[in-house]
Structure formats: structure tokens, C-alpha cells
Design a protein around this motif. Structure first.
Motif, PDB file in Angstrom:
ATOM      1  N   LEU A  18     -52.281  -9.048  69.534  1.00  0.00           N
ATOM      2  CA  LEU A  18     -51.643  -9.470  70.802  1.00  0.00           C
ATOM      3  C   LEU A  18     -50.879 -10.824  70.551  1.00  0.00           C
ATOM      4  N   LEU A  22     -46.897 -11.466  71.562  1.00  0.00           N
ATOM      5  CA  LEU A  22     -46.596 -12.428  72.397  1.00  0.00           C
ATOM      6  C   LEU A  22     -45.536 -13.482  71.794  1.00  0.00           C
ATOM      7  N   THR A  26     -41.624 -13.816  73.335  1.00  0.00           N
ATOM      8  CA  THR A  26     -41.202 -15.119  73.644  1.00  0.00           C
ATOM      9  C   THR A  26     -39.990 -15.237  72.836  1.00  0.00           C
ATOM     10  N   LEU A  52     -44.180 -15.917  80.837  1.00  0.00           N
ATOM     11  CA  LEU A  52     -45.174 -15.795  79.898  1.00  0.00           C
ATOM     12  C   LEU A  52     -46.481 -14.992  80.737  1.00  0.00           C
ATOM     13  N   ARG A  53     -46.451 -15.288  81.777  1.00  0.00           N
ATOM     14  CA  ARG A  53     -47.376 -14.659  82.748  1.00  0.00           C
ATOM     15  C   ARG A  53     -47.003 -13.010  82.920  1.00  0.00           C
ATOM     16  N   ASP A  55     -45.505 -11.139  80.741  1.00  0.00           N
ATOM     17  CA  ASP A  55     -45.749 -11.033  79.307  1.00  0.00           C
ATOM     18  C   ASP A  55     -47.154 -10.818  78.899  1.00  0.00           C
ATOM     19  N   THR A  56     -47.848 -11.713  79.240  1.00  0.00           N
ATOM     20  CA  THR A  56     -49.512 -11.461  79.278  1.00  0.00           C
ATOM     21  C   THR A  56     -50.037 -10.417  79.989  1.00  0.00           C
ATOM     22  N   ARG A  57     -49.379  -9.867  81.358  1.00  0.00           N
ATOM     23  CA  ARG A  57     -49.730  -8.745  81.907  1.00  0.00           C
ATOM     24  C   ARG A  57     -49.583  -7.626  80.918  1.00  0.00           C
ATOM     25  N   LEU A  59     -49.645  -7.679  77.784  1.00  0.00           N
ATOM     26  CA  LEU A  59     -50.477  -7.682  76.704  1.00  0.00           C
ATOM     27  C   LEU A  59     -51.987  -7.322  77.207  1.00  0.00           C
ATOM     28  N   GLY A  60     -52.300  -7.705  78.262  1.00  0.00           N
ATOM     29  CA  GLY A  60     -53.587  -7.459  78.910  1.00  0.00           C
ATOM     30  C   GLY A  60     -53.765  -5.866  78.916  1.00  0.00           C
ATOM     31  N   LEU A 191     -55.667 -11.526  83.289  1.00  0.00           N
ATOM     32  CA  LEU A 191     -54.089 -11.454  82.958  1.00  0.00           C
ATOM     33  C   LEU A 191     -53.267 -10.222  83.485  1.00  0.00           C
TER      34      LEU A 191
END
Length: 666
Positions: A18, A22, A26, A52-53, A55-57, A59-60, A191
Motif C-alpha cells: 500500500l 501511495l 503521489t 492524499l485523502r 488516494d487513501t480511500r 488504498l483502504g 480511510l
């Protein structure tokens, strides 16, 4: 072997993957920002944090899926060697999907200045044409090779890292391991939700940045794509249609209003005073964006010839297409109805194939449609053949000129071949010519390079005046060259003096108009719909420049008015040459990609976002933003109400503008 409090090996493996994803996301956002930013635009930390938020959704979701799958003993990569082969394939597949998605997103934005959304599905309906355009415009082979190499490297790195972890002697005590796994599950859920509060992080949150470019930089293509899928279905709400009927019927001046049967028909009868009926040549101009042209003061003067024509004809400064996109512009011009379908265009909807067009009321006219490529594109052939009686379609295979790119023969040759056919006609004719060269891959045929000279300016100068590249600038100039060649050839023919020529952009283009227009044109995005509209016929029309707002929807009734052709109108357009019609006019705009609807008047633009529920009311004559708190403002209130009336009525009429039962001209 001692007991360690370190993360379990499975979580180390999962978080390493992950984290690498990321980094790629980025890096992509940085490339996107620096590639597409305007000159001297500063870096925005707020934008990147929001990105970033998003993207992390993603990734979550990936992390939670991997955690669940690897929880099964048969799929645990640390239990069986065979399972590790499965995960090598699975990880490669995930990376492939992500990389391809991002590659499509990058070039989708290059093409339409929008992040990847469900509208991309439209291009699958014309797969061959879309692929050929991409092949001729972008280095698809190099991109494919780069993706394959990247996937091979990622697979080898993952396989090596996984083997190293398997061989390690680390053991995590079970009671601590459970805590780590619980923490990981909760982290992934947080996330995915995206923020603290009642509602999750949404696509619309990006537009709280109050800057379209910042919003586009922040968005993740997965977020923008899947968020827009829910708007792909079409339809109408009969209760809403009836609710707004009286407002719409009044605006359209329906002669026999009936809220039960929802009658929108207006019949117009003229006394024909012409000994010889005027011919009509309607040119639908590809990507003819107003702010990029000479008529509005662009200092690079890319369309000097067309500017000269405008000074000799009836030129409408404030014409708007109801929606962005060629298929939508063609639809609106021919049917008189805004294409409010989303994400697919109305021309692709089998339920909307039966459409009345005022063009059919020109009973004594021979009718022609000229296109340098193929009318199979966007099912335009279905729209034309099914609804325009006796239409003669000429496309690439019917012309002697050679194909120059995915869009067929060059616009110059299209015009010249059409002119030869029209010159042979002995009856009045109504011709539509649809151009395509002012479009990627911006091909300028080698046969014209001796006469048409390319110009070169520094990139900062090109961008200052609204162009993204020198190729786009020269293609825009080449369009003007083609108009000149056409009109010069037509002027030598007998039909010329008794013909009404109409030129209209199929749509504009988003961008930065700088100081050439009020800031609302750039900030609210109506550059994408603002197009030139010219009626040219020195023998029939007195030259004038008109500042009143109008629409592509008005073209067909206006042509009927000029030529004294009796007709029935079941759609939205109004005759721009009717001196008795002194009522205020508006131009309706729908953006299925941004999910906005709005109305332009001579002074204001009211826009409502169907997704965010945000509304704006801005000036189109200066840089003022008008307060939305003026509840007693009759203009604002009327534009709000009429916007919804137009939108709901358009959804209804797309399916209820049928030819059967309409008035037949004598």
C-alpha cells in the motif's frame, strides 16, 4: 527465537504494498499538477492533502480486500508456497488496473480538461474511431511498453520482498497480533470513510477548494469515475415536468397550453414571398471556441477571414451550445432539444431515436449531410436517417479525396467536394456540413502546407491567448483557411447569391480566457459552451452584430423564419429574426460531466450543481458575483425556476418529440 512486538509479517507485507501504491499515486499527482498547471501557479499543500485523502480511500479498499482474502489459510502467502504465486498474479493485476486507469485519466484530462468520469463510457460506443484518434494523437505503443516494463519490475520486487519476509524468523505474540489486526481493520474503515463527521469524503468535496484546477488535481480518478456512475441512467419525473409546465409553456409562448397532455407545439405559418426559395448551408464547426477566435479580440488573430465574414453578416456574439461535446451540439442543432442524457449522449439512446426536426418541414428542399469521416460515430447516422426524410448523406467513402487521419478527409476537401455537389442542384437545398479538423490529432494535410503557412509562438504566448499548444493554434488557423477556401469556391457558383450560410460551433473549450472575457466565463466554465454564430447572406440579410444571448436551439426556427418556411416547433428554439418577439431570451446549459445545469441571460449566469447542491449567480458582463441571499430578486428567482423547468422539460422531450402526429407544412 524470541517474541517480537513488531507488526505481523502479513501486515508488513500488506502495508509495504500500500505504501508503494501511495508513492505512485503521489508521484502521479505531482506530474499531473506540473504538467497541466497554468504559468506561475503555485503549489497548493491543501490540494495535495485532500488528494492524499482520496488516494487513501482507494488504498483502504484494496487493503481491506487483501486482508480479508489473506485471512483464509489457503490464501495466506505465509502458509503455502502455491499461494505466493497467486498473490504475485493478484498484485500484478491490481497494479495493472491502477496504472492503466491513471494513464487513461491523464490523457482524458488532456483531451477534455476533466478528470476521468463515467462519460468515458460514451467512447466505447465508437471504439474503432476512439482508438484510431488516440493512436494518431498519443504514443500508445510507448505507453503500453512502459506499462509492461513497470509491471514486470513491480512483480519481481514484490516476489523478492515476499520471499524475504517468508524466510525471516520474526514471530509476533498472538494477543498483540490480534490488536494489530483490529487496529488495521479500523484504520482501513476510517480511510474508506474519508473524514470525521456524519458524511463520508465525496467527490464533491474537491470543489470546496473554489478552484476547478485545484479540484481536478485533488481528485483521484477512481473516485471521480465511480462517483459519476450513478448518474449514467436517463429518464424523467412526470410530476416534475407537470410542476414546471406553466413556466416553460409561457416562456416558449405555447399557443394551446395543456398541462394534462403536456402540449409544447407551436405552429408558424408564413406567406411565401420568394420567387426562388433560398438555399441553406449550415456548417457545424468542430471546437469553434469563441474566446480563441479573432471576433472577440484574440491578439493572435487566428481567424481573420471568418472575422471578415462576421462583419458582413448577422453575427451573434453570445451564442451558447446547450452542452459540451460534438454529439450533443449536433443533437441540439438538429432537434432543438438540449441533450441532458448522462453519461451517454441522446444520440446513443435507442428510446430517443424518433425525433422531430424543423428541417423536415422544408418539404420542397433536397437535403444533404456532409461529413469527412463516418456518421456511425455516436449513432449520428441513426439520428439523421431515422428523422430527416430523403436525406442524402455523404461521408468519407463517397469522396474522391484521400483520408488524412481518423476523422476522414480534410475539412478543405470536405468543403470543396460538398460545393461541387451543391453546385449541381436544380432545386432548393438544405445542406449541413460538419467539420472535424480542429480536433486532435490536429492534422494539417501536407498538400496545403505550401499555401497555408504554420506560425510559431513561444508556449507562454500561446497559453496566454487560450491555446494549449502550437499544434492546436495552427489547427484553429487552418479551420479559418478552410472556411475561406469554401466561401471563395462557393462564390463562383450560381447558388451562392441565393443561399443563407450559417456557421456555428458545435461546442467551445474550457480554458483560461484571461482578460478577454469576464471572469465568470473562465471560472464557471461556460467557455466550453460559448460559440460563434453567424448568418451570412449579403443579398438577404443586413449586416449587424447582436449582443443578445441565444442558443444552438434557435438555429432551425430562425432559418425557417428567414426563408418564410411554415413549420411546427415542438422543442425549445425561438426565431432570432422575429421582430415581434421582444421577450427576454435565455440560453440553457447542462454539463453532464460536472453535473451542473444553468441559464445565461444578457447579464447573468445562474448555475446549480446537481451533485453538490451548490448554486452560483454571477455576472457575464463584468467580474461581479451576485448575492444569492436576495430572496426578493425577481430576476434570480425567475432564472432559478426557469432553469429547473428547462431541465425537467428537456428530459421529458427527449422521449416525447416524435415525428408522428406533428403538423405537416403545406
Amino acid at each position: 527465537m524470541g517474541i517480537s512486538l513488531k507488526f505481523p509479517k502479513r501486515l508488513q507485507w500488506l502495508f509495504s504494498i500500500l505504501f508503494f501504491l501511495l508513492l505512485l499515486m503521489t508521484l502521479y499527482r505531482l506530474i499531473f499538477f506540473y504538467h497541466y498547471r497554468s504559468l506561475n501557479r503555485p503549489f497548493s499543500g491543501t490540494t495535495f492533502l485532500l488528494g492524499l485523502r482520496y488516494d487513501t480511500r482507494v488504498l483502504g479498499v484494496i487493503g481491506l480486500l487483501m486482508l480479508i482474502l489473506s485471512s483464509f489459510k489457503k490464501l495466506n502467502p505465509f502458509k503455502k508456497a502455491k499461494t505466493r504465486r497467486f498473490w504475485n498474479v493478484f498484485i500484478a493485476f491490481c497494479f495493472a488496473i491502477i496504472i492503466i486507469f491513471y494513464a487513461i485519466d491523464f490523457y482524458y484530462y488532456d483531451y477534455l480538461h476533466q478528470r476521468l468520469n463515467a462519460s468515458v463510457i460514451n467512447f466505447l460506443s465508437d471504439t474503432a474511431i476512439s482508438f484510431n484518434m488516440m493512436w494518431q494523437t498519443y504514443p500508445l505503443l510507448s505507453i503500453s511498453v512502459a506499462i509492461i516494463i513497470l509491471l514486470i519490475v513491480i512483480t519481481k520486487l514484490h516476489n523478492g520482498f515476499l520471499r524475504k519476509l517468508v524466510r525471516s524468523q520474526q514471530v509476533t505474540q498472538r494477543k498483540y497480533a490480534r490488536g494489530y489486526y483490529l487496529f488495521t481493520v479500523l484504520l482501513f474503515c476510517v480511510l474508506i470513510f474519508g473524514k470525521l463527521g456524519q458524511y463520508p469524503l465525496r467527490w464533491s468535496d474537491a470543489f470546496s477548494l473554489a478552484d476547478d484546477f485545484k479540484a481536478n488535481v485533488a481528485l483521484n480518478p477512481f473516485q471521480s469515475f465511480f462517483s459519476s456512475l450513478q448518474f449514467k441512467n436517463s429518464g424523467y419525473d412526470i410530476a416534475k415536468v407537470k410542476k414546471h409546465y406553466s413556466v416553460m409553456a409561457s416562456y416558449l409562448d405555447v399557443q394551446n397550453p395543456d398541462s394534462v397532455s403536456l402540449n409544447y407545439q407551436r405552429k408558424y405559418t408564413f406567406e411565401d414571398t420568394f420567387v426562388n426559395k433560398p438555399n441553406i448551408v449550415l456548417v457545424i464547426c468542430e471546437s469553434f471556441s469563441a474566446y480563441k477566435s479573432s471576433m472577440f479580440g484574440n491578439k493572435l488573430d487566428p481567424t481573420p477571414y471568418f472575422n471578415k465574414l462576421c462583419n458582413q453578416g448577422v453575427f451573434f456574439e453570445r451564442c451558447f451550445s446547450p452542452a459540451f461535446g460534438t454529439a450533443r451540439g449536433v443533437w441540439a442543432t438538429i432537434t432543438g432539444i438540449p441533450d441532458v442524457e448522462s453519461p451517454k449522449t441522446a444520440s446513443r439512446n435507442p428510446a430517443a431515436v424518433d425525433q422531430h426536426s424543423i428541417m423536415n418541414d422544408f418539404k420542397t428542399y433536397d437535403k444533404f449531410y456532409f461529413l469527412g469521416g463516418s456518421t456511425t460515430w455516436a449513432n449520428i447516422r441513426g439520428l439523421l436517417n431515422n428523422n430527416i426524410e430523403g436525406l442524402n448523406i455523404y461521408e468519407q467513402e463517397n469522396f474522391a479525396a484521400a483520408k488524412v487521419d481518423v476523422w476522414g478527409i480534410s475539412d478543405k476537401n470536405l468543403f470543396l467536394e460538398a460545393n461541387k455537389i451543391m453546385a449541381k442542384q436544380t432545386k432548393p437545398f438544405f445542406s449541413i456540413i460538419q467539420t472535424a479538423d480542429n480536433h486532435r490529432p490536429y492534422t494539417i494535410p501536407s498538400e496545403d502546407l505550401e499555401e497555408f503557412k504554420k506560425l510559431n509562438y513561444p508556449l507562454d504566448t500561446i497559453k496566454k491567448y487560450g491555446f494549449s499548444s502550437i499544434d492546436e493554434f495552427n489547427a484553429f488557423r487552418y479551420t479559418d483557411f478552410c472556411y475561406q477556401k469554401f466561401m471563395e469556391a462557393a462564390a463562383k457558383e450560381k447558388y451562392y447569391n441565393n443561399t443563407v450560410f450559417v456557421f456555428v460551433g458545435d461546442h467551445g473549450l474550457r480554458g483560461d480566457a484571461g482578460n478577454m472575457f469576464p471572469i465568470s466565463f473562465t471560472k464557471q466554465g461556460i467557455l466550453a459552451e460559448h460559440v460563434p454564430l453567424l448568418f451570412y447572406s449579403p443579398e438577404l440579410l443586413t449586416a449587424q452584430r447582436i449582443k443578445n444571448v441565444c442558443s444552438q436551439l434557435d438555429i432551425m426556427p430562425s432559418l425557417a423564419g428567414i426563408t418564410k418556411q411554415s413549420y411546427v416547433n415542438n422543442s425549445f428554439g425561438r426565431n432570432l429574426f422575429d421582430s415581434n418577439d421582444t421577450r427576454q431570451r435565455f440560453a440553457f446549459i447542462v454539463d453532464p460531466d460536472l453535473l451542473t445545469i444553468g441559464l445565461v441571460s444578457n447579464q447573468y449566469y445562474y448555475v446549480y450543481n446537481l451533485k453538490t447542491l451548490k448554486q452560483e449567480f454571477v455576472s457575464v458582463i463584468n467580474n461581479d458575483t451576485v448575492s444569492l441571499n436576495r430572496s426578493n430578486d425577481s430576476i434570480l428567482n425567475y432564472m432559478q425556476e426557469l432553469t429547473w423547468a428547462w431541465y425537467e422539460t428537456a428530459k421529458y422531450l427527449l422521449l416525447h418529440n416524435k415525428k408522428t402526429g406533428l403538423y405537416k407544412s403545406p
